[in-house]
Design a protein around this motif. Structure first.
Motif, PDB file in Angstrom:
ATOM      1  N   GLN A 172     -43.515 -39.217  51.541  1.00 30.94           N
ATOM      2  CA  GLN A 172     -44.645 -39.981  50.994  1.00 30.94           C
ATOM      3  C   GLN A 172     -45.763 -40.091  52.011  1.00 30.94           C
ATOM      4  N   GLN A 173     -45.406 -40.324  53.259  1.00 33.92           N
ATOM      5  CA  GLN A 173     -46.412 -40.473  54.310  1.00 33.92           C
ATOM      6  C   GLN A 173     -47.148 -39.160  54.568  1.00 33.92           C
ATOM      7  N   ALA A 228     -43.075 -36.586  48.715  1.00 32.72           N
ATOM      8  CA  ALA A 228     -41.929 -37.488  48.591  1.00 32.72           C
ATOM      9  C   ALA A 228     -40.767 -36.787  47.913  1.00 32.72           C
ATOM     10  N   ALA A 229     -41.050 -36.036  46.858  1.00 37.74           N
ATOM     11  CA  ALA A 229     -39.983 -35.326  46.144  1.00 37.74           C
ATOM     12  C   ALA A 229     -39.363 -34.247  47.023  1.00 37.74           C
ATOM     13  N   VAL A 230     -40.202 -33.516  47.745  1.00 35.19           N
ATOM     14  CA  VAL A 230     -39.693 -32.465  48.641  1.00 35.19           C
ATOM     15  C   VAL A 230     -38.878 -33.088  49.768  1.00 35.19           C
ATOM     16  N   GLY A 231     -39.418 -34.138  50.374  1.00 39.02           N
ATOM     17  CA  GLY A 231     -38.697 -34.816  51.449  1.00 39.02           C
ATOM     18  C   GLY A 231     -37.377 -35.393  50.990  1.00 39.02           C
ATOM     19  N   ALA A 232     -37.378 -35.965  49.788  1.00 34.52           N
ATOM     20  CA  ALA A 232     -36.143 -36.516  49.239  1.00 34.52           C
ATOM     21  C   ALA A 232     -35.115 -35.419  49.010  1.00 34.52           C
ATOM     22  N   GLY A 233     -35.563 -34.284  48.490  1.00 30.91           N
ATOM     23  CA  GLY A 233     -34.641 -33.175  48.252  1.00 30.91           C
ATOM     24  C   GLY A 233     -34.010 -32.662  49.530  1.00 30.91           C
ATOM     25  N   GLY A 260     -34.468 -37.897  41.280  1.00 26.28           N
ATOM     26  CA  GLY A 260     -34.582 -39.348  41.312  1.00 26.28           C
ATOM     27  C   GLY A 260     -35.927 -39.805  41.839  1.00 26.28           C
ATOM     28  N   SER A 261     -36.467 -39.076  42.806  1.00 27.22           N
ATOM     29  CA  SER A 261     -37.781 -39.407  43.357  1.00 27.22           C
ATOM     30  C   SER A 261     -38.870 -39.253  42.303  1.00 27.22           C
ATOM     31  N   ILE A 262     -38.818 -38.169  41.564  1.00 26.57           N
ATOM     32  CA  ILE A 262     -39.839 -37.911  40.535  1.00 26.57           C
ATOM     33  C   ILE A 262     -39.746 -38.948  39.418  1.00 26.57           C
ATOM     34  N   GLY A 276     -40.265 -47.346  43.489  1.00 21.67           N
ATOM     35  CA  GLY A 276     -39.342 -46.755  42.519  1.00 21.67           C
ATOM     36  C   GLY A 276     -38.923 -45.354  42.916  1.00 21.67           C
ATOM     37  N   SER A 277     -39.853 -44.624  43.542  1.00 23.98           N
ATOM     38  CA  SER A 277     -39.548 -43.281  43.995  1.00 23.98           C
ATOM     39  C   SER A 277     -38.474 -43.297  45.081  1.00 23.98           C
TER      40      SER A 277
END
Length: 139
Positions: free
Chosen positions: A42-43, A50-55, A85-87, A97-98
């Motif tokens: 996200q930062q 955020a989605a890429v980082g979460a993955g 889940g992030s998306i 929520g992300s």
């Protein structure tokens, strides 16, 4: 906002079920990795980051937490679960929520992937060897 509470409740139930099934380390690793990766992403790059980082974080955390032989399956499950889940979490509850969605998705995905890896390992180890016996017939 109406969907946030049911989504969280379902995520918590899935995570608890996974932990009860003995997949706790991959679930915790995927959840923590997904949430932390989401925050860093996200930062750096907004919701896409955020989605890429979460993955990436979910995959790494699940792989670290999974036992030998299940690391690939747990990493795939944790990565896909965290990113998804992030998306979904972002659509339901913004950046908070992300992060929650990435954590829950990574935990559930890591546990499911680890569990599927266990199933594959048990099937491949159960091969039956047939011994051929030479039978001599009396003529």
């Amino acid at each position: 906002m109406r969907m946030t509470l049911p989504a969280l409740v379902i995520g918590i139930l899935v995570t608890q079920g996974a932990m009860a099934a003995g997949d706790g380390t991959a679930a915790v690793g995927g959840g923590l990795g997904g949430a932390l990766g989401n925050i860093v992403g996200q930062q750096l790059g907004g919701s896409t980051g955020a989605a890429v980082g979460a993955g990436v974080g979910g995959a790494a955390g699940s792989a670290i937490g999974a036992p030998r032989g299940n690391k690939t399956e747990a990493a795939i499950g944790g990565g896909v679960g965290s990113a998804g889940g992030s998306i979904i979490g972002n659509k339901l509850g913004g950046s908070t929520g992300s992060t929650i969605g990435a954590g829950l998705g990574g935990a559930a995905g890591g546990a499911i992937g680890n569990n599927l890896g266990d199933d594959d390992n048990h099937r491949s180890n159960g091969k039956h060897k047939h011994k051929h016996k030479n039978k001599h017939k009396n003529h």
